[in-house]
Design a protein around this motif. Structure first.
Motif, PDB file in Angstrom:
ATOM      1  N   LEU A 136      -3.126   3.558   6.006  1.00 25.45           N
ATOM      2  CA  LEU A 136      -3.901   3.847   4.799  1.00 25.45           C
ATOM      3  C   LEU A 136      -4.603   5.198   4.927  1.00 25.45           C
ATOM      4  CD1 LEU A 136      -5.562   0.410   3.945  1.00 25.45           C
ATOM      5  CD2 LEU A 136      -3.866   1.634   2.568  1.00 25.45           C
ATOM      6  N   HIS A 137      -4.466   6.028   3.893  1.00 23.78           N
ATOM      7  CA  HIS A 137      -5.062   7.357   3.909  1.00 23.78           C
ATOM      8  C   HIS A 137      -5.250   7.832   2.477  1.00 23.78           C
ATOM      9  CE1 HIS A 137      -0.795   8.104   3.322  1.00 23.78           C
ATOM     10  NE2 HIS A 137      -1.117   9.265   2.796  1.00 23.78           N
ATOM     11  N   GLN A 138      -6.000   8.892   2.315  1.00 31.06           N
ATOM     12  CA  GLN A 138      -6.174   9.554   1.025  1.00 31.06           C
ATOM     13  C   GLN A 138      -5.477  10.909   1.070  1.00 31.06           C
ATOM     14  OE1 GLN A 138     -10.521   9.401   1.430  1.00 31.06           O
ATOM     15  NE2 GLN A 138     -10.613   8.477  -0.616  1.00 31.06           N
ATOM     16  N   ASP A 139      -4.938  11.353  -0.060  1.00 28.81           N
ATOM     17  CA  ASP A 139      -4.418  12.713  -0.157  1.00 28.81           C
ATOM     18  C   ASP A 139      -5.573  13.599  -0.618  1.00 28.81           C
ATOM     19  OD1 ASP A 139      -1.935  11.872   0.587  1.00 28.81           O
ATOM     20  OD2 ASP A 139      -1.080  11.875  -1.425  1.00 28.81           O
ATOM     21  N   VAL A 159       7.234  -1.773   1.649  1.00 29.32           N
ATOM     22  CA  VAL A 159       6.024  -2.354   1.065  1.00 29.32           C
ATOM     23  C   VAL A 159       4.972  -1.249   0.974  1.00 29.32           C
ATOM     24  CG1 VAL A 159       4.179  -4.042   1.324  1.00 29.32           C
ATOM     25  CG2 VAL A 159       6.528  -4.659   1.931  1.00 29.32           C
ATOM     26  N   PHE A 160       4.615  -0.897  -0.252  1.00 31.76           N
ATOM     27  CA  PHE A 160       3.633   0.138  -0.534  1.00 31.76           C
ATOM     28  C   PHE A 160       2.255  -0.499  -0.635  1.00 31.76           C
ATOM     29  CE2 PHE A 160       1.542   2.795  -3.960  1.00 31.76           C
ATOM     30  CZ  PHE A 160       1.318   3.914  -3.167  1.00 31.76           C
ATOM     31  N   LEU A 161       1.302   0.068   0.065  1.00 30.45           N
ATOM     32  CA  LEU A 161      -0.084  -0.406   0.037  1.00 30.45           C
ATOM     33  C   LEU A 161      -0.889   0.517  -0.865  1.00 30.45           C
ATOM     34  CD1 LEU A 161      -0.492  -0.941   3.903  1.00 30.45           C
ATOM     35  CD2 LEU A 161       0.256  -2.617   2.190  1.00 30.45           C
ATOM     36  N   PHE A 162      -1.518  -0.047  -1.898  1.00 29.13           N
ATOM     37  CA  PHE A 162      -2.291   0.760  -2.831  1.00 29.13           C
ATOM     38  C   PHE A 162      -3.692   0.184  -2.919  1.00 29.13           C
ATOM     39  CE2 PHE A 162      -3.303   2.421  -7.184  1.00 29.13           C
ATOM     40  CZ  PHE A 162      -3.176   3.760  -6.872  1.00 29.13           C
ATOM     41  N   GLY A 163      -4.638   0.891  -2.303  1.00 26.17           N
ATOM     42  CA  GLY A 163      -5.992   0.375  -2.187  1.00 26.17           C
ATOM     43  C   GLY A 163      -6.968   1.011  -3.155  1.00 26.17           C
ATOM     44  N   GLY A 164      -8.232   0.980  -2.755  1.00 25.85           N
ATOM     45  CA  GLY A 164      -9.291   1.553  -3.576  1.00 25.85           C
ATOM     46  C   GLY A 164      -9.750   2.883  -3.014  1.00 25.85           C
ATOM     47  N   GLU A 165     -10.938   3.311  -3.412  1.00 23.79           N
ATOM     48  CA  GLU A 165     -11.449   4.593  -2.959  1.00 23.79           C
ATOM     49  C   GLU A 165     -12.160   4.480  -1.618  1.00 23.79           C
ATOM     50  OE1 GLU A 165     -13.679   6.663  -5.890  1.00 23.79           O
ATOM     51  OE2 GLU A 165     -12.011   6.776  -7.310  1.00 23.79           O
ATOM     52  N   GLU A 166     -12.287   3.265  -1.092  1.00 27.49           N
ATOM     53  CA  GLU A 166     -12.858   3.060   0.233  1.00 27.49           C
ATOM     54  C   GLU A 166     -11.843   2.308   1.082  1.00 27.49           C
ATOM     55  OE1 GLU A 166     -16.713   1.283   0.156  1.00 27.49           O
ATOM     56  OE2 GLU A 166     -17.412   2.523  -1.510  1.00 27.49           O
ATOM     57  N   ARG A 168     -12.137   0.117   3.259  1.00 25.11           N
ATOM     58  CA  ARG A 168     -12.390  -1.313   3.478  1.00 25.11           C
ATOM     59  C   ARG A 168     -11.858  -2.193   2.347  1.00 25.11           C
ATOM     60  NH1 ARG A 168     -16.557  -2.844   0.246  1.00 25.11           N
ATOM     61  NH2 ARG A 168     -17.916  -1.204  -0.557  1.00 25.11           N
ATOM     62  N   GLN A 169     -11.546  -1.595   1.188  1.00 25.03           N
ATOM     63  CA  GLN A 169     -11.053  -2.378   0.061  1.00 25.03           C
ATOM     64  C   GLN A 169      -9.626  -2.846   0.337  1.00 25.03           C
ATOM     65  OE1 GLN A 169     -12.567   0.905  -2.763  1.00 25.03           O
ATOM     66  NE2 GLN A 169     -12.464  -0.917  -4.074  1.00 25.03           N
ATOM     67  N   LYS A 170      -9.369  -4.125   0.097  1.00 21.99           N
ATOM     68  CA  LYS A 170      -8.053  -4.694   0.369  1.00 21.99           C
ATOM     69  C   LYS A 170      -7.016  -4.098  -0.580  1.00 21.99           C
ATOM     70  CE  LYS A 170      -5.596  -9.093   0.876  1.00 21.99           C
ATOM     71  NZ  LYS A 170      -5.703 -10.577   0.795  1.00 21.99           N
ATOM     72  N   PRO A 171      -5.910  -3.550  -0.043  1.00 21.91           N
ATOM     73  CA  PRO A 171      -4.915  -2.933  -0.915  1.00 21.91           C
ATOM     74  C   PRO A 171      -3.969  -3.948  -1.544  1.00 21.91           C
ATOM     75  CG  PRO A 171      -4.240  -2.707   1.370  1.00 21.91           C
ATOM     76  CD  PRO A 171      -5.596  -3.360   1.392  1.00 21.91           C
ATOM     77  N   ALA A 172      -3.449  -3.596  -2.705  1.00 19.55           N
ATOM     78  CA  ALA A 172      -2.350  -4.353  -3.299  1.00 19.55           C
ATOM     79  C   ALA A 172      -1.080  -4.039  -2.522  1.00 19.55           C
ATOM     80  CB  ALA A 172      -2.187  -3.962  -4.768  1.00 19.55           C
ATOM     81  N   ARG A 173      -0.163  -5.003  -2.458  1.00 24.28           N
ATOM     82  CA  ARG A 173       1.096  -4.831  -1.730  1.00 24.28           C
ATOM     83  C   ARG A 173       2.244  -4.865  -2.738  1.00 24.28           C
ATOM     84  NH1 ARG A 173       0.942  -6.059   3.666  1.00 24.28           N
ATOM     85  NH2 ARG A 173       2.997  -7.039   3.569  1.00 24.28           N
ATOM     86  N   ARG A 191      -7.386   7.226  -4.301  1.00 23.58           N
ATOM     87  CA  ARG A 191      -7.203   5.883  -3.755  1.00 23.58           C
ATOM     88  C   ARG A 191      -6.437   5.934  -2.429  1.00 23.58           C
ATOM     89  NH1 ARG A 191      -7.362   0.950  -6.930  1.00 23.58           N
ATOM     90  NH2 ARG A 191      -8.507   1.312  -8.859  1.00 23.58           N
ATOM     91  N   TYR A 192      -6.834   5.039  -1.540  1.00 26.55           N
ATOM     92  CA  TYR A 192      -6.121   4.907  -0.265  1.00 26.55           C
ATOM     93  C   TYR A 192      -4.748   4.288  -0.514  1.00 26.55           C
ATOM     94  CZ  TYR A 192     -10.039   6.107   2.786  1.00 26.55           C
ATOM     95  OH  TYR A 192     -11.040   6.778   3.441  1.00 26.55           O
ATOM     96  N   HIS A 193      -3.777   4.725   0.272  1.00 24.08           N
ATOM     97  CA  HIS A 193      -2.422   4.204   0.135  1.00 24.08           C
ATOM     98  C   HIS A 193      -1.692   4.348   1.469  1.00 24.08           C
ATOM     99  CE1 HIS A 193      -2.424   8.502  -0.795  1.00 24.08           C
ATOM    100  NE2 HIS A 193      -1.186   8.541  -0.294  1.00 24.08           N
ATOM    101  N   GLY A 194      -0.601   3.608   1.617  1.00 25.95           N
ATOM    102  CA  GLY A 194       0.163   3.661   2.858  1.00 25.95           C
ATOM    103  C   GLY A 194       1.443   2.866   2.733  1.00 25.95           C
TER     104      GLY A 194
END
Length: 219
Positions: A136-139, A159-166, A168-173, A191-194
């Motif tokens: 998980l990281h931000q661009d 599987v793409f992880l799409f989280g929030g702006e922090e 610690r927020q659980k990402p959608a898969r 948003r964090y993603h990975g």
């Protein structure tokens, strides 16, 4: 680039349509499905001039994902930090020019997601093999955060992880298939993603690999 721009500007998502992930973020199912062979050929051309390599993080760890770049700027990580540079540190030469097809698909996908006038100047190309992942990281190394990110999937599913702006927020898969495109910008730009570790497999076009094009306005 007129004909290519018209091609992708008129492209509609596949049977899965458009899935809104959050304000300013959308998944375009099958958006580039018909263009996969041509896109992969362009990736081969870029990689001949600037071979894939596993870059090293500022902490000294080799990334599991192999990377290369094309465009006016390329994303780089090494012991000196994260940044964009005009030249390939491995060869000392400018990064290969971005194929017109890449620019056209990015503009078309961004428009389909609600972002008109997107003109990327950097394309990071990732190559995943079994077990490779992206934490998980931000661009946030770009200069202009008003521009969206366009991410194109080719080859093996992931599987793409799409989280929030922090973090610690659980990402959608979200399962991404070959030909899918994800666009995020505006209120979702940071948003964090990975990507989860890639499962082993074999794709008819890419064999044991998954490729990802991440197009940005970096400069």
């Amino acid at each position: 680039m007129g004909a290519l721009a018209d091609l992708f500007a008129g492209t509609a998502p596949g049977a899965g349509g458009i899935k809104i992930l959050a304000p300013g973020a959308a998944l375009l199912r099958g958006f580039v499905q018909a263009s996969l062979p041509a896109l992969l050929q362009e990736i081969e051309h870029v990689a001949k001039a600037a071979p894939f390599r596993r870059m090293v993080t500022p902490g000294g760890y080799a990334m599991s994902v192999a990377m290369t770049n094309c465009g006016e700027a390329g994303w780089i990580t090494d012991l000196g930090g994260y940044r964009y540079g005009a030249t390939d540190p491995q060869s000392g030469r400018p990064w290969p020019a971005m194929p017109p097809m890449f620019r056209a698909l990015a503009a078309g996908a961004a428009k389909a997601a609600g972002f008109d006038g997107f003109e990327p100047d950097a394309c990071l190309i990732n190559r995943y093999e079994a077990g490779a992942k992206l934490s998980l990281h931000q661009d946030k190394d770009e200069r202009d955060f008003s521009q969206p990110i366009v991410s194109v999937s080719l080859g093996l599913p992931a599987v793409f992880l799409f989280g929030g702006e922090e973090r610690r927020q659980k990402p959608a898969r979200l399962r991404l298939e070959s030909g899918d495109v994800v666009v995020w910008g505006g209120p979702s730009r940071h948003r964090y993603h990975g990507i989860d570790p890639l499962a082993p497999g074999s794709d008819p076009l890419t064999g044991p690999y998954r490729y990802n094009l991440t197009l940005r306005k970096a400069l």
